[in-house]
Design a protein around this motif. Sequence first.
Motif, PDB file in Angstrom:
ATOM      1  N   THR A   1       0.950  -1.292  -0.065  1.00 10.24           N
ATOM      2  CA  THR A   1       0.020  -0.057   0.139  1.00 10.24           C
ATOM      3  C   THR A   1       0.885   1.229   0.045  1.00 10.24           C
ATOM      4  O   THR A   1       1.482   1.443   1.078  1.00 10.24           O
ATOM      5  N   PRO A   2       0.742   2.160  -0.984  1.00  8.24           N
ATOM      6  CA  PRO A   2       1.408   3.247  -0.955  1.00  8.24           C
ATOM      7  C   PRO A   2       1.182   4.039   0.377  1.00  8.24           C
ATOM      8  O   PRO A   2       0.193   4.213   0.494  1.00  8.24           O
ATOM      9  N   THR A   3       2.331   4.896   0.776  1.00  2.00           N
ATOM     10  CA  THR A   3       2.325   5.554   2.151  1.00  2.00           C
ATOM     11  C   THR A   3       0.992   6.491   1.950  1.00  2.00           C
ATOM     12  O   THR A   3       0.312   6.742   2.966  1.00  2.00           O
ATOM     13  N   TYR A   4       0.779   7.410   0.781  1.00  2.00           N
ATOM     14  CA  TYR A   4      -0.142   8.407   0.757  1.00  2.00           C
ATOM     15  C   TYR A   4      -1.573   7.970   0.848  1.00  2.00           C
ATOM     16  O   TYR A   4      -2.719   8.235   1.419  1.00  2.00           O
ATOM     17  N   ARG A   5      -1.674   6.645   0.265  1.00  2.00           N
ATOM     18  CA  ARG A   5      -2.890   5.878   0.374  1.00  2.00           C
ATOM     19  C   ARG A   5      -3.337   5.564   2.018  1.00  2.00           C
ATOM     20  O   ARG A   5      -4.436   5.770   2.596  1.00  2.00           O
ATOM     21  N   ARG A   6      -2.304   4.821   2.546  1.00  2.00           N
ATOM     22  CA  ARG A   6      -2.317   4.409   3.835  1.00  2.00           C
ATOM     23  C   ARG A   6      -2.793   5.569   4.826  1.00  2.00           C
ATOM     24  O   ARG A   6      -3.630   5.206   6.094  1.00  2.00           O
ATOM     25  N   VAL A   7      -2.314   6.705   4.631  1.00  2.00           N
ATOM     26  CA  VAL A   7      -2.356   7.675   5.533  1.00  2.00           C
ATOM     27  C   VAL A   7      -3.931   8.153   5.424  1.00  2.00           C
ATOM     28  O   VAL A   7      -4.928   8.414   6.565  1.00  2.00           O
ATOM     29  N   GLY A   8      -4.487   8.488   4.155  1.00  2.00           N
ATOM     30  CA  GLY A   8      -5.879   8.523   4.008  1.00  2.00           C
ATOM     31  C   GLY A   8      -6.786   7.309   4.465  1.00  2.00           C
ATOM     32  O   GLY A   8      -7.758   7.977   5.220  1.00  2.00           O
ATOM     33  N   GLN A   9      -6.254   6.279   4.312  1.00  2.00           N
ATOM     34  CA  GLN A   9      -7.344   5.253   4.896  1.00  2.00           C
ATOM     35  C   GLN A   9      -7.442   5.132   6.398  1.00  2.00           C
ATOM     36  O   GLN A   9      -8.572   5.038   6.910  1.00  2.00           O
ATOM     37  N   LYS A  10      -6.273   5.499   6.906  1.00  2.00           N
ATOM     38  CA  LYS A  10      -6.442   5.491   8.468  1.00  2.00           C
ATOM     39  C   LYS A  10      -7.384   6.465   8.853  1.00  2.00           C
ATOM     40  O   LYS A  10      -7.939   6.404   9.800  1.00  2.00           O
ATOM     41  N   VAL A  11      -7.298   7.559   8.177  1.00  2.00           N
ATOM     42  CA  VAL A  11      -8.221   8.851   8.750  1.00  2.00           C
ATOM     43  C   VAL A  11      -9.695   8.351   8.378  1.00  2.00           C
ATOM     44  O   VAL A  11     -10.556   8.508   9.411  1.00  2.00           O
ATOM     45  N   LEU A  12     -10.002   7.615   7.319  1.00  2.00           N
ATOM     46  CA  LEU A  12     -11.162   7.327   7.149  1.00  2.00           C
ATOM     47  C   LEU A  12     -11.825   6.061   7.956  1.00  2.00           C
ATOM     48  O   LEU A  12     -12.693   5.836   8.213  1.00  2.00           O
ATOM     49  N   ASP A  13     -10.696   5.126   8.268  1.00  2.00           N
ATOM     50  CA  ASP A  13     -10.843   4.122   9.143  1.00  2.00           C
ATOM     51  C   ASP A  13     -11.512   4.647  10.683  1.00  2.00           C
ATOM     52  O   ASP A  13     -12.512   4.044  11.311  1.00  2.00           O
ATOM     53  N   LYS A  14     -10.427   5.604  11.101  1.00  2.00           N
ATOM     54  CA  LYS A  14     -11.102   6.302  12.429  1.00  2.00           C
ATOM     55  C   LYS A  14     -12.377   6.876  12.396  1.00  2.00           C
ATOM     56  O   LYS A  14     -13.313   6.708  13.604  1.00  2.00           O
ATOM     57  N   ALA A  15     -12.674   7.539  11.328  1.00  2.00           N
ATOM     58  CA  ALA A  15     -13.850   8.183  11.313  1.00  2.00           C
ATOM     59  C   ALA A  15     -15.138   7.261  11.153  1.00  2.00           C
ATOM     60  O   ALA A  15     -15.969   7.216  11.714  1.00  2.00           O
ATOM     61  N   THR A  16     -15.157   6.357  10.400  1.00  2.00           N
ATOM     62  CA  THR A  16     -15.913   5.367  10.039  1.00  2.00           C
ATOM     63  C   THR A  16     -16.099   4.437  11.659  1.00  2.00           C
ATOM     64  O   THR A  16     -17.447   4.088  11.749  1.00  2.00           O
ATOM     65  N   ASN A  17     -14.920   4.161  12.252  1.00  2.00           N
ATOM     66  CA  ASN A  17     -15.438   3.285  13.257  1.00  2.00           C
ATOM     67  C   ASN A  17     -16.069   4.074  14.679  1.00  2.00           C
ATOM     68  O   ASN A  17     -16.841   3.771  15.134  1.00  2.00           O
ATOM     69  N   ILE A  18     -15.655   5.579  14.543  1.00  2.00           N
ATOM     70  CA  ILE A  18     -16.553   6.368  15.479  1.00  2.00           C
ATOM     71  C   ILE A  18     -17.793   6.399  14.987  1.00  2.00           C
ATOM     72  O   ILE A  18     -18.730   6.348  15.712  1.00  2.00           O
ATOM     73  N   SER A  19     -18.187   6.613  13.697  1.00  2.00           N
ATOM     74  CA  SER A  19     -19.448   6.800  13.079  1.00  2.00           C
ATOM     75  C   SER A  19     -20.384   5.463  13.425  1.00  2.00           C
ATOM     76  O   SER A  19     -21.486   5.406  13.991  1.00  2.00           O
ATOM     77  N   SER A  20     -19.753   4.448  13.261  1.00  2.00           N
ATOM     78  CA  SER A  20     -20.450   3.050  13.466  1.00  2.00           C
ATOM     79  C   SER A  20     -20.531   2.402  14.845  1.00  2.00           C
ATOM     80  O   SER A  20     -21.240   1.487  15.175  1.00  2.00           O
ATOM     81  N   GLY A  21     -19.568   2.771  15.407  1.00  2.00           N
ATOM     82  CA  GLY A  21     -19.065   1.873  16.959  1.00  2.00           C
ATOM     83  C   GLY A  21     -18.409   0.800  16.650  1.00  2.00           C
ATOM     84  O   GLY A  21     -18.328  -0.020  17.447  1.00  2.00           O
ATOM     85  N   LEU A  22     -17.859   0.262  15.517  1.00  2.00           N
ATOM     86  CA  LEU A  22     -17.295  -0.889  15.206  1.00  2.00           C
ATOM     87  C   LEU A  22     -15.678  -0.599  15.465  1.00  2.00           C
ATOM     88  O   LEU A  22     -15.418   0.531  15.647  1.00  2.00           O
ATOM     89  N   ASP A  23     -15.051  -1.579  15.426  1.00  2.00           N
ATOM     90  CA  ASP A  23     -13.450  -1.673  15.391  1.00  2.00           C
ATOM     91  C   ASP A  23     -12.806  -2.582  14.484  1.00  2.00           C
ATOM     92  O   ASP A  23     -12.365  -3.476  14.789  1.00  2.00           O
ATOM     93  N   LEU A  24     -12.782  -1.864  13.131  1.00  2.00           N
ATOM     94  CA  LEU A  24     -12.348  -2.556  12.035  1.00  2.00           C
ATOM     95  C   LEU A  24     -10.952  -1.933  11.593  1.00  2.00           C
ATOM     96  O   LEU A  24     -10.687  -0.677  11.793  1.00  2.00           O
ATOM     97  N   THR A  25     -10.049  -2.855  10.962  1.00  2.00           N
ATOM     98  CA  THR A  25      -8.763  -2.366  10.471  1.00  2.00           C
ATOM     99  C   THR A  25      -8.989  -1.802   9.243  1.00  2.00           C
ATOM    100  O   THR A  25      -7.714  -1.181   8.553  1.00  2.00           O
ATOM    101  N   ASP A  26      -9.853  -2.021   8.354  1.00  2.00           N
ATOM    102  CA  ASP A  26      -9.873  -1.913   6.693  1.00  2.00           C
ATOM    103  C   ASP A  26     -11.482  -1.383   6.499  1.00  2.00           C
ATOM    104  O   ASP A  26     -12.144  -2.193   5.812  1.00  2.00           O
TER     105      ASP A  26
END
Length: 296
Positions: free
Chosen positions: A121-146
């Motif tokens: 995974t290119p670094t720039y993609r993973r940084v963005g994905q981490k932001v989306l992962d955190k926001a999605t987990n907050i929104s859903s209440g889940l704890d997923l890695t991807d």
Amino acid sequence: MTKIAVLLPAYNEEVALGSIILRSKQYADKVIVVDDGSTDNTTLVAELAGAEVITHPTNLGKGAALRSGFEAAKDMDIIVTIDADAQHNPDEIPDVIKPIQEGQADVVNGSRYITGLDENTPTYRRVGQKVLDKATNISSGLDLTDTQSGFRAFSRESIKYFRFKEEGFGVESEMLSDVAEAGLKIVEVEIGVRYDVDGSTKNPISHGVRVLLHILQEIELKRPLYYFTIPGLVITIFGVILTIIFLNDYLYGSSTTWGPTTASIMMTMFGTFMVFTGIILDSISRMFKQNINKIQ
């Protein structure tokens, strides 16, 4: 016998699509391609490869494509979604559907990051994905890695819970929110990913921004404490500290103007307003959910 469908939403994916279909057919009773308004030979390639094809006359977005595909596959026991750009490996389908077959899950999320950072995974993609992962987990209440994975499996019983209101790429996060809302059991399994054959037609930056904005809207509605109260508390604390500093300077003659003190007081009031707004909206949301549960 378990009936399995593989669903591929596709937009201008003629290059890699044929191979994905042929490899998916080894594990599925039916492969469905939703050609979402492609301007290339996506439909022709899908038909030649033996897939069932649904065609949108114009590009409506991934959410709309999934909605059409799920409707076409509603009589199947398990639906597997795979991105059509060759980043996913269809040979991993048995691993992704296994938890559903064994009764351990209603939904399976294929994750590239269960064991940590994927070196492909290119670094720039993973940084963005981490932001989306955190926001999605907050929104859903889940704890997923991807949370943005397009490689997933769904039991037939889970299909009715998906809204498909989001027609674009934000549907990945929306579906996880629906999973959590319905109390469905979701597990993650490890999958691989390839970016050396990236045939994606979406710009990763604009894609990420659109998805993040959608998630923030979900948080505003479903997690008002995160959206209003926590930021409001930070602003309030900051405002109180500044008020004490500026007021002390004014009273002891270090400052001859009342302006900074007034501004910090207003900041404190604004922060306090946000705190109580979040608390009130959270209470309303909880009452609404309780009433819905009673009706059901």
